[in-house]
Design an enzyme around this catalytic site. Structure first.
Site, PDB file in Angstrom:
ATOM      1  N   ASP A  64       0.747  -1.172   0.111  1.00 64.19           N
ATOM      2  CA  ASP A  64      -0.026  -0.129  -0.061  1.00 64.19           C
ATOM      3  C   ASP A  64       0.963   1.306   0.060  1.00 64.19           C
ATOM      4  OD1 ASP A  64      -2.661  -1.272  -0.007  1.00 64.19           O
ATOM      5  OD2 ASP A  64      -2.266  -1.815   1.968  1.00 64.19           O
TER       6      ASP A  64
ATOM      7  N   ASP B 199      -5.329  -5.139  -6.242  1.00 66.80           N
ATOM      8  CA  ASP B 199      -5.460  -3.771  -5.839  1.00 66.80           C
ATOM      9  C   ASP B 199      -3.929  -3.321  -6.069  1.00 66.80           C
ATOM     10  OD1 ASP B 199      -6.936  -5.553  -4.227  1.00 66.80           O
ATOM     11  OD2 ASP B 199      -7.276  -3.881  -2.930  1.00 66.80           O
TER      12      ASP B 199
ATOM     13  N   THR C 255     -10.454 -15.107  -3.082  1.00 61.80           N
ATOM     14  CA  THR C 255     -10.900 -13.681  -2.853  1.00 61.80           C
ATOM     15  C   THR C 255     -10.689 -13.450  -1.189  1.00 61.80           C
ATOM     16  OG1 THR C 255     -12.878 -12.074  -3.003  1.00 61.80           O
ATOM     17  CG2 THR C 255     -13.409 -14.279  -2.088  1.00 61.80           C
TER      18      THR C 255
ATOM     19  N   ARG D 195     -15.036  -3.665  -6.699  1.00 61.78           N
ATOM     20  CA  ARG D 195     -13.849  -2.515  -6.640  1.00 61.78           C
ATOM     21  C   ARG D 195     -12.496  -3.329  -7.183  1.00 61.78           C
ATOM     22  NH1 ARG D 195     -14.448  -1.476  -1.803  1.00 61.78           N
ATOM     23  NH2 ARG D 195     -12.643  -2.369  -0.580  1.00 61.78           N
TER      24      ARG D 195
ATOM     25  N   TRP E 269     -10.006  -1.777 -10.055  1.00 60.32           N
ATOM     26  CA  TRP E 269      -8.376  -1.486  -9.692  1.00 60.32           C
ATOM     27  C   TRP E 269      -7.869  -2.148 -11.038  1.00 60.32           C
ATOM     28  CZ3 TRP E 269      -8.193   1.586  -6.290  1.00 60.32           C
ATOM     29  CH2 TRP E 269      -8.749   1.602  -4.854  1.00 60.32           C
TER      30      TRP E 269
END
Length: 395
Positions: free
Chosen positions: A119, A178, A238, A250, A254
């Site tokens: 992140d 992501d 998932t 979402r 991404w």
């Protein structure tokens, strides 16, 4: 009351998806300036109850007015300073610029701390990246280059991807969809004084993700598990979606946005085609009211929560995608799709208005863990502001 409003909105824009697969959409219009002006008032009002020392906005629980705050290490810490930078870009308000600088500054610790997860891109690029783009502050550039090097320490050359979640020991090596969004920091650094290896890492990560995490049905797994020694793909899973083989909203967005960025930075047509494939699948499966449920395959639909954040990310991704396409009709298809999504988010069904200090309502964070269900979440506001500015600046 909420069901009635969404049903009414559905009736107003039932033509939204007509002709989607053919690339001919009727556009639901919104006055972007009016929405940005409303947002600017709301953001300035929110600042009155926020102090850097107390943390960063993440969500607003049901029945509350003010943001719930998190620490700098939370993956969402960069979004609020990013919202402020976008607001400054629009208003040129020096008070907003000062607040953006104040909320950006603490995030520099991410660049110089051991990498805990992928992140770093969300945290640093959304804050320092926007700040550097708007101010050219050389100190911001130095921090971004350090952050890119830090993110690269999670790269496993045997697999060819960045390790997303080192804490999840049940997987030899995991990579989540992501993570495509964090490659932009590496591509940027490679062009702005960082090692050229950063480009190679980002390119490889996108390539392996395209090969294994993008499924034949044009949806994405949330997580791909790999053998950390041989690089062999083990299985797709998932964590935040309904099921391993469902279409988590979402995550799909991404992918749309991330592969568009990867194509922009590399010129690779296969990345562009992947973004198009994911975008078309997303549009073809949208419900009639134009905003995705949190997962397209939740059996509780239509009584499942929506995810406004996925709609906002999708709009940004499709605007990015449209800039890479030469065919005028295809380009307009994605521009119109993005405009439609933002028009719906700008309606009274999704705008917070007087309800609380957020910009948008009805986002869903981690449904399987019953966390952040149908509430305002800061990254929805971030991508909403980005999409509004992108639309405003369209030529």
């Amino acid at each position: 009351m909420k069901i009635f409003k969404i049903t009414f909105l559905c009736g107003l824009i039932s033509v939204f998806l007509s002709g989607c697969s053919a690339g001919k959409q009727k556009t639901t219009k919104t006055d972007v300036k009016v929405t940005l002006d409303k947002n600017a008032v709301k953001i300035k009002e929110s600042l009155k109850s926020l102090k850097v020392a107390n943390g960063f906005p993440r969500n607003i629980p049901n029945g509350q007015n003010n943001w719930k705050l998190v620490g700098v290490k939370d993956w969402c810490s960069g979004f609020w300073p990013g919202v402020l930078w976008y607001d400054y870009e629009y208003t040129q308000d020096e008070e907003i610029r000062k607040a953006a600088e104040e909320f950006t500054e603490p995030i520099k610790t991410i660049a110089y701390s051991p990498a805990d997860d992928h992140d770093i891109g969300f945290q640093v690029y959304c804050s320092f990246g926007n700040g550097y783009r708007l101010t050219g502050n050389p100190a911001y550039k130095k921090i971004m280059l350090a952050a890119a090097d830090n993110l690269a320490t999670l790269y496993n050359p045997n697999v060819g991807t960045i390790l997303s979640w080192p804490s999840k020991k049940q997987y030899p090596h995991n990579t989540i969809i992501d993570n495509m969004m964090n490659l932009e920091l590496l591509f940027w650094a490679a062009k702005n004084g960082g090692s050229k290896e950063l480009y190679k890492i980002a390119n490889s990560h996108a390539e392996v993700t395209m090969k294994h995490i993008v499924r034949p049905d044009s949806a994405t797994y949330h997580l791909g598990s790999f053998d950390d020694k041989t690089g062999a793909f083990i299985k797709g899973y998932t964590h935040q979606g309904y099921a391993d083989n469902s279409m988590w909203a979402r995550g799909q967005t991404w992918g749309i946005y991330g592969f568009a960025i990867a194509s922009r930075e590399t010129g690779r047509k296969d990345f562009l085609e992947t973004s198009i494939k994911l975008a078309d699948h997303f549009l073809n499966r949208l419900p009639k009211d134009g905003i995705p449920f949190w997962d397209f395959d939740d059996p509780k639909i239509p009584n499942a929560p929506k995810d406004a954040s996925a709609a906002a990310v999708a709009a940004c991704g499709m605007l990015e995608l449209s800039a890479l396409i030469e065919d005028k009709n295809v380009k307009e298809k994605y521009i119109n799709a993005a405009k439609n999504l933002i028009a719906i988010l700008s309606s009274d069904v999704y705008l917070s208005n007087n309800k609380n200090n957020a910009l948008l309502l009805h986002s869903t964070g981690h449904h399987p863990k019953n966390k952040e269900i149908d509430i305002p979440i800061v990254y929805a506001d971030y991508y909403f502001m980005e999409a509004l500015l992108r639309i405003k600046n369209l030529k």
